[in-house]
Scaffold this active site. Structure first.
Site, short mmCIF file in Angstrom:
data_model
loop_
_atom_site.label_atom_id
_atom_site.label_comp_id
_atom_site.label_asym_id
_atom_site.label_seq_id
_atom_site.Cartn_x
_atom_site.Cartn_y
_atom_site.Cartn_z
N ASP A 1 10.06 5.00 6.92
CA ASP A 1 9.05 4.02 7.30
C ASP A 1 8.71 3.21 6.06
O ASP A 1 8.96 3.68 4.94
CB ASP A 1 7.83 4.77 7.84
CG ASP A 1 6.63 3.88 7.95
OD1 ASP A 1 6.76 2.82 8.58
OD2 ASP A 1 5.57 4.24 7.39
N ASP B 1 5.46 0.74 5.40
CA ASP B 1 4.05 0.66 5.00
C ASP B 1 3.38 2.03 4.99
O ASP B 1 3.39 2.74 6.00
CB ASP B 1 3.30 -0.28 5.94
CG ASP B 1 3.86 -1.70 5.89
OD1 ASP B 1 4.07 -2.19 4.77
OD2 ASP B 1 4.11 -2.29 6.95
#
Ligand SMILES: [Mg+2]
Length: 179
Positions: free
Chosen positions: A11, A13
């Site tokens: 992922d 952020d």
């Protein structure tokens, strides 16, 4: 026949870069200047790469679909990310909800597309993220999920294989299982 490689899907952020948290809710950076790596990320990615994992970032950027963030801003952030972490093999982005039917996390499309493009072995791969969508996406793609728990005001849906408190700890978990 090509040998399939394992991958660590990342992922973006909150996993690789800093987010601002307001009222328990995390917010993403909007410019390359605001885009800053979290501690341990550059070193951790280097260690995973050395251990033989392909590194694939999979990120939802729905603000682009909503018209509040320009694709060029995302591209500038990703140019910075690639410069800071040259070990990254591929970046998959989902910009809007239409595309999202298949690719927007928690759907597994971004992982499946990267697996097809890079000849990845999902059965030996991992997903690392800080939100329930990352965990569910990993489970749906058939990879093992490591959840980085920052204590956001959000409940998980599917359960991850491992829960940790930092990116460095996630790397430790992966390398201790698949050295
Ligand atoms: Mg995140």
């Amino acid at each position: 026949m090509t040998a399939l490689r394992p991958a660590v899907f990342l992922d973006r952020d909150g996993t690789l870069n800093v987010q601002t948290v307001r009222n328990g809710k995390p917010y993403s950076p909007a410019t390359a200047e605001e885009f800053q790596l979290l501690p341990g990320v550059a070193e951790g990615c280097r260690a995973l790469k050395t251990a033989g994992f392909a590194l694939v970032v999979a990120t939802n950027q729905p603000d682009v679909g909503r018209g509040v963030l320009a694709p060029a801003a995302v591209e500038a952030m990703h140019a910075k990310l690639r410069a800071l972490v040259p070990e990254i093999d591929r970046i998959e982005v989902c910009y809007d909800r239409e595309d999202g039917a298949r690719r927007r996390k928690p759907e597994p499309g971004m992982l499946l597309d990267a697996a097809a493009a890079l000849d990845l072995d999902l059965g030996r791969s991992w997903m690392v993220g800080d939100r329930w969508r990352d965990v569910d996406c990993g489970r749906r793609a058939g990879v093992r999920a490591v959840f980085i728990d920052f204590g956001y005001a959000e409940e998980l849906k599917a359960q991850p294989e491992f829960k940790v408190r930092s990116f460095a700890e996630a790397v430790e978990v992966i390398l201790s299982r698949d050295p």
